[in-house]
Enzyme design. Structure first.
Site, PDB file in Angstrom:
ATOM      1  N   LYS A 124      47.148  23.895  61.329  1.00  0.00           N
ATOM      2  CA  LYS A 124      48.294  23.014  61.535  1.00  0.00           C
ATOM      3  C   LYS A 124      48.975  22.767  60.208  1.00  0.00           C
ATOM      4  O   LYS A 124      48.281  22.899  59.185  1.00  0.00           O
ATOM      5  CB  LYS A 124      47.881  21.684  62.175  1.00  0.00           C
ATOM      6  CG  LYS A 124      46.697  20.952  61.569  1.00  0.00           C
ATOM      7  CD  LYS A 124      46.655  20.524  60.136  1.00  0.00           C
ATOM      8  CE  LYS A 124      47.702  19.587  59.624  1.00  0.00           C
ATOM      9  NZ  LYS A 124      47.497  19.212  58.190  1.00  0.00           N
TER      10      LYS A 124
ATOM     11  N   TYR B 232      49.405  14.684  63.457  1.00  0.00           N
ATOM     12  CA  TYR B 232      48.278  14.055  64.162  1.00  0.00           C
ATOM     13  C   TYR B 232      48.739  12.843  64.970  1.00  0.00           C
ATOM     14  O   TYR B 232      48.231  12.582  66.059  1.00  0.00           O
ATOM     15  CB  TYR B 232      47.204  13.613  63.167  1.00  0.00           C
ATOM     16  CG  TYR B 232      46.480  14.749  62.500  1.00  0.00           C
ATOM     17  CD1 TYR B 232      45.397  15.371  63.128  1.00  0.00           C
ATOM     18  CD2 TYR B 232      46.849  15.214  61.251  1.00  0.00           C
ATOM     19  CE1 TYR B 232      44.718  16.415  62.517  1.00  0.00           C
ATOM     20  CE2 TYR B 232      46.181  16.264  60.630  1.00  0.00           C
ATOM     21  CZ  TYR B 232      45.121  16.854  61.275  1.00  0.00           C
ATOM     22  OH  TYR B 232      44.455  17.894  60.671  1.00  0.00           O
TER      23      TYR B 232
HETATM   24  P1  NAD Z   1      45.151  24.705  49.543  1.00  0.00           P
HETATM   25  O1  NAD Z   1      46.363  24.652  48.703  1.00  0.00           O
HETATM   26  O2  NAD Z   1      43.919  24.058  49.045  1.00  0.00           O
HETATM   27  O3  NAD Z   1      44.793  26.232  49.881  1.00  0.00           O
HETATM   28  C1  NAD Z   1      45.764  27.193  50.169  1.00  0.00           C
HETATM   29  C2  NAD Z   1      45.209  28.563  49.823  1.00  0.00           C
HETATM   30  O4  NAD Z   1      46.232  29.543  50.044  1.00  0.00           O
HETATM   31  C3  NAD Z   1      44.771  28.694  48.364  1.00  0.00           C
HETATM   32  O5  NAD Z   1      43.512  29.321  48.307  1.00  0.00           O
HETATM   33  C4  NAD Z   1      45.828  29.583  47.752  1.00  0.00           C
HETATM   34  O6  NAD Z   1      45.323  30.397  46.706  1.00  0.00           O
HETATM   35  C5  NAD Z   1      46.222  30.447  48.954  1.00  0.00           C
HETATM   36  N1  NAD Z   1      47.514  31.092  48.800  1.00  0.00           N
HETATM   37  C6  NAD Z   1      47.746  32.395  49.068  1.00  0.00           C
HETATM   38  N2  NAD Z   1      49.016  32.707  48.829  1.00  0.00           N
HETATM   39  C7  NAD Z   1      49.613  31.582  48.372  1.00  0.00           C
HETATM   40  C8  NAD Z   1      50.941  31.278  47.934  1.00  0.00           C
HETATM   41  N3  NAD Z   1      51.904  32.204  47.933  1.00  0.00           N
HETATM   42  N4  NAD Z   1      51.201  30.029  47.541  1.00  0.00           N
HETATM   43  C9  NAD Z   1      50.242  29.078  47.562  1.00  0.00           C
HETATM   44  N5  NAD Z   1      48.971  29.302  47.964  1.00  0.00           N
HETATM   45  C10 NAD Z   1      48.659  30.560  48.360  1.00  0.00           C
HETATM   46  O7  NAD Z   1      45.556  24.133  50.964  1.00  0.00           O
HETATM   47  P2  NAD Z   1      44.594  23.580  52.118  1.00  0.00           P
HETATM   48  O8  NAD Z   1      44.459  22.124  51.963  1.00  0.00           O
HETATM   49  O9  NAD Z   1      43.376  24.402  52.198  1.00  0.00           O
HETATM   50  O10 NAD Z   1      45.536  23.810  53.396  1.00  0.00           O
HETATM   51  C11 NAD Z   1      45.701  25.078  53.981  1.00  0.00           C
HETATM   52  C12 NAD Z   1      46.134  24.899  55.440  1.00  0.00           C
HETATM   53  O11 NAD Z   1      45.098  24.199  56.123  1.00  0.00           O
HETATM   54  C13 NAD Z   1      47.393  24.069  55.636  1.00  0.00           C
HETATM   55  O12 NAD Z   1      48.103  24.551  56.752  1.00  0.00           O
HETATM   56  C14 NAD Z   1      46.866  22.687  55.918  1.00  0.00           C
HETATM   57  O13 NAD Z   1      47.750  21.868  56.670  1.00  0.00           O
HETATM   58  C15 NAD Z   1      45.636  23.018  56.714  1.00  0.00           C
HETATM   59  N6  NAD Z   1      44.630  21.956  56.666  1.00  0.00           N
HETATM   60  C16 NAD Z   1      44.134  21.518  57.835  1.00  0.00           C
HETATM   61  C17 NAD Z   1      43.208  20.493  57.859  1.00  0.00           C
HETATM   62  C18 NAD Z   1      42.644  20.036  59.167  1.00  0.00           C
HETATM   63  O14 NAD Z   1      41.982  19.010  59.191  1.00  0.00           O
HETATM   64  N7  NAD Z   1      42.855  20.770  60.245  1.00  0.00           N
HETATM   65  C19 NAD Z   1      42.807  19.914  56.666  1.00  0.00           C
HETATM   66  C20 NAD Z   1      43.316  20.403  55.470  1.00  0.00           C
HETATM   67  C21 NAD Z   1      44.241  21.435  55.478  1.00  0.00           C
END
Ligand code: NAD
Length: 365
Positions: free
Chosen positions: A136, A222
């Protein structure tokens, strides 16, 4: 939705188990049966959520396991390979991604990337012949969600959104209480979700083109979900307003947004989202009593109440329940309870909220 073309391997798996669908109102029946062989999941994007939640949850799943990874960072590939015993043949980067098509170890691809990448990688995953879970918010806007749904349908692959709370006992109980009108008709709903952003000011989450929006996209989704699944109805109008106290940080995306969702029967629910307030609640007033959740939406503990007192449910590993259910969907060739359409319905609301913020008017969803 079309039925999937199952391979012989899928068929053998499907024949080897017999799992009943998770029924609304049966929140503890989360691991009803085990398949003969676990399905392989590949996580795409090894950021905070994959590292802190999904990979650890995959150590507790019954029906699927962490089979592969896609990462652009070679040091992460080395770390994950040894930490989770992932064979080299199941490790990809963004250039080799499409070769997953030839890898029988990977059944499901889980997209855990910044929002602007969700559409592209969901479509490529489906075209590689894999079933897809996408985090999401599903995409930058409803139009992208429709393209993702169509691509998965055309490839005969299942698509699910990472809505873990549909597998969380307290939230499942709220769905039952609201939708079945256990305490009579719902008279009011108020819900909020947010946190105080203290992260990197240059992070993708604060860039409109990469995140699609701010607190509304990330946290408000949410609150919108909570309202929709309490009522089991789709809203038709929304009126929204916003507040910005840190415009330096939130110069591209929304900080705090307030809205009123109007439903076909005239019912109006209030909701809000924020990157500058710590909120996580859903309060419902029904004809014969109040019920709700607080905290409502996190994975660090959910609490709920009804007119009878505190809800008696345990905390579970939500992501393990969510991924196990999707693996069962694949095995049984049944639609997820959180399919792409669920993400699309939320994004229609989000798009209308942004239109309302721009116009100052009530907008049709
Ligand atoms: P984050 O920034 O920690 O991780 C993103 C990852 O994508 C990194 O490893 C990064 O290196 C990679 N990536 C690859 N190409 C990229 C680019 N061009 N620019 C930036 N990053 C790039 O983010 P996150 O918190 O892990 O979130 C990722 C997804 O998961 C989002 O959609 C977020 O909403 C979702 N999420 C969901 C929940 C949940 O409870 N369901 C919780 C946290 C995050």
């Amino acid at each position: 939705m079309k039925t999937n073309n199952f391979s012989r391997r899928d068929f053998i798996r499907a024949g080897s188990i017999g799992v009943g669908a998770l029924a609304l109102g049966n929140p503890l029946n989360l691991f009803a049966a085990k398949p003969a062989k676990k399905l392989g999941i590949a996580l795409v994007g090894l950021g905070n959520y994959s590292t802190g939640q999904l990979a650890p949850a995959l150590q507790h799943t019954q029906n699927c396991y962490l089979a592969g990874i896609v990462t652009g960072t070679p040091t992460k590939a080395i770390e994950w390979k040894s930490k989770y015993n992932i064979p080299l043949r199941n490790i990809y980067d963004y250039q080799s991604f499409d070769q997953i098509a030839n890898n029988p170890d990977i059944d499901i691809i889980y997209i855990v990337l910044p929002v602007f990448m969700h559409k592209e990688y969901t479509i490529r995953a489906a075209q590689a012949g894999k079933h897809v879970i996408c985090e999401k918010p599903m995409a930058l806007n409803a139009g992208e969600c429709r393209e993702m749904i169509a691509a998965c349908r055309d490839a005969n692959r299942l698509l699910s959104i990472g809505y873990r709370l549909h597998f969380e006992p307290h939230n499942m109980e709220i769905m039952r209480l609201g939708q079945r009108q256990v305490y009579g008709q719902v008279m009011s709903i108020d819900t909020g979700n947010g946190f105080t952003y203290r992260g990197d000011p240059n992070a993708w989450r604060l860039k409109k083109a990469l995140a699609g929006g701010g607190g509304l996209m990330d946290m408000g989704i949410y609150s919108i979900q909570g309202t929709r699944y309490t009522l089991g109805m789709e809203p038709i109008y929304v009126r929204a307003r916003q507040e910005k106290t840190r415009p330096d940080l939130f110069n591209e995306v929304d900080e705090t947004v307030f809205w009123e969702l109007e439903f076909p029967n005239g019912f109006v629910a209030t909701g809000k989202s924020s990157y500058n307030h710590d909120w996580s609640y859903l309060h419902v007033e029904a004809e014969h009593g109040k019920f709700g959740l607080e905290p409502a939406y996190g994975y660090g503990g959910v609490d709920g109440y009804t007119p009878k007192g505190k809800m008696p449910f345990p905390q579970i590993i939500q992501q393990a329940a969510q991924m196990d259910d999707f693996a069962n969907c694949v095995i049984q060739n049944r639609r997820s309870r959180v399919p792409g359409e669920e993400g699309l319905n939320d994004m229609k609301v989000v798009d209308a909220i942004y239109r309302s913020l721009a116009s100052g008017n009530k907008e049709r969803i």
